[in-house]
Design a protein around this motif. Sequence first.
Motif, PDB file in Angstrom:
ATOM      1  N   GLN A  52      54.569  30.778  40.048  1.00 25.03           N
ATOM      2  CA  GLN A  52      53.818  31.532  41.050  1.00 25.03           C
ATOM      3  C   GLN A  52      53.427  32.878  40.457  1.00 25.03           C
ATOM      4  O   GLN A  52      54.167  33.460  39.653  1.00 25.03           O
ATOM      5  CB  GLN A  52      54.689  31.731  42.286  1.00 25.03           C
ATOM      6  N   LEU A  53      52.263  33.380  40.854  1.00 30.09           N
ATOM      7  CA  LEU A  53      51.805  34.700  40.434  1.00 30.09           C
ATOM      8  C   LEU A  53      51.781  35.645  41.616  1.00 30.09           C
ATOM      9  O   LEU A  53      51.436  35.256  42.727  1.00 30.09           O
ATOM     10  CB  LEU A  53      50.384  34.631  39.869  1.00 30.09           C
ATOM     11  N   THR A  54      52.150  36.895  41.357  1.00 31.10           N
ATOM     12  CA  THR A  54      51.930  37.950  42.330  1.00 31.10           C
ATOM     13  C   THR A  54      50.878  38.865  41.721  1.00 31.10           C
ATOM     14  O   THR A  54      50.345  38.578  40.645  1.00 31.10           O
ATOM     15  CB  THR A  54      53.237  38.728  42.617  1.00 31.10           C
ATOM     16  N   LEU A  55      50.596  39.988  42.343  1.00 34.31           N
ATOM     17  CA  LEU A  55      49.575  40.892  41.806  1.00 34.31           C
ATOM     18  C   LEU A  55      49.959  41.466  40.452  1.00 34.31           C
ATOM     19  O   LEU A  55      49.098  41.735  39.620  1.00 34.31           O
ATOM     20  CB  LEU A  55      49.289  42.021  42.793  1.00 34.31           C
ATOM     21  N   ASN A  56      51.242  41.689  40.199  1.00 36.08           N
ATOM     22  CA  ASN A  56      51.620  42.337  38.945  1.00 36.08           C
ATOM     23  C   ASN A  56      52.809  41.690  38.220  1.00 36.08           C
ATOM     24  O   ASN A  56      53.355  42.279  37.289  1.00 36.08           O
ATOM     25  CB  ASN A  56      51.907  43.809  39.181  1.00 36.08           C
ATOM     26  N   SER A  57      53.237  40.507  38.632  1.00 33.52           N
ATOM     27  CA  SER A  57      54.357  39.862  37.948  1.00 33.52           C
ATOM     28  C   SER A  57      54.303  38.348  38.163  1.00 33.52           C
ATOM     29  O   SER A  57      53.397  37.839  38.816  1.00 33.52           O
ATOM     30  CB  SER A  57      55.688  40.428  38.449  1.00 33.52           C
ATOM     31  N   THR A  58      55.303  37.678  37.622  1.00 32.73           N
ATOM     32  CA  THR A  58      55.359  36.229  37.725  1.00 32.73           C
ATOM     33  C   THR A  58      56.682  35.776  38.325  1.00 32.73           C
ATOM     34  O   THR A  58      57.672  36.488  38.300  1.00 32.73           O
ATOM     35  CB  THR A  58      55.242  35.563  36.335  1.00 32.73           C
ATOM     36  N   ASP A 145      59.961  38.027  37.692  1.00 30.18           N
ATOM     37  CA  ASP A 145      59.470  39.163  36.915  1.00 30.18           C
ATOM     38  C   ASP A 145      59.798  39.097  35.435  1.00 30.18           C
ATOM     39  O   ASP A 145      60.076  40.119  34.800  1.00 30.18           O
ATOM     40  CB  ASP A 145      59.977  40.488  37.482  1.00 30.18           C
ATOM     41  N   THR A 148      55.223  40.499  32.683  1.00 29.80           N
ATOM     42  CA  THR A 148      54.460  41.540  33.391  1.00 29.80           C
ATOM     43  C   THR A 148      52.997  41.335  33.075  1.00 29.80           C
ATOM     44  O   THR A 148      52.614  41.239  31.903  1.00 29.80           O
ATOM     45  CB  THR A 148      54.906  42.941  32.929  1.00 29.80           C
ATOM     46  N   ALA A 151      46.200  44.459  32.972  1.00 27.20           N
ATOM     47  CA  ALA A 151      44.764  44.373  33.237  1.00 27.20           C
ATOM     48  C   ALA A 151      43.979  44.252  31.985  1.00 27.20           C
ATOM     49  O   ALA A 151      44.347  44.617  30.933  1.00 27.20           O
ATOM     50  CB  ALA A 151      44.310  45.594  34.012  1.00 27.20           C
TER      51      ALA A 151
END
Length: 151
Positions: A52-58, A145, A148, A151
């Motif tokens: 799963q991905l979040t906006l800034n981690s895994t 997490d 990381t 961008a």
Amino acid sequence: MPFLVKATLEQIATYLQRSAYFGQVTIGEPKAPPDGEKLAAAVFMRSVAVAQLTLNSTIESHVLNIRIYRNMLHEPVDAIEFEVAEAVSEVSNDLLGDVNLGDRVRAIDVGGIHSAPYRVDWGYVQVNQTMFRTADIIFGLIVDDSATLGA
């Protein structure tokens, strides 16, 4: 994305060393035969995947293999199977129970929601001319997490 696979391996190896079930614990498969007087264990990776991905981690799935070794020539013969079975039982109880594997390991993926389900495969492995009875404990960890995202 630098996955922290080394940290996962070290956490499992440290648990195995502290458990006192084994005379020798290695990260990676041994190149020389483990000591024949006690059970030995090796821990190695089978796979790593992003669950799963979040906006800034895994959130990741790290699938590991704990291989338990017992020299096939150990006597009495039935003791080989009993010792390996007992170690499988103890390690499984610990892993599926209350063992602390660090703050990044969320859970053992027992049912295989994000990886292979928890299982044990029995067999034989030859290490440098010595045959061993083995049990492979294969399980997935849900790891937070570890990577990381940038961008």
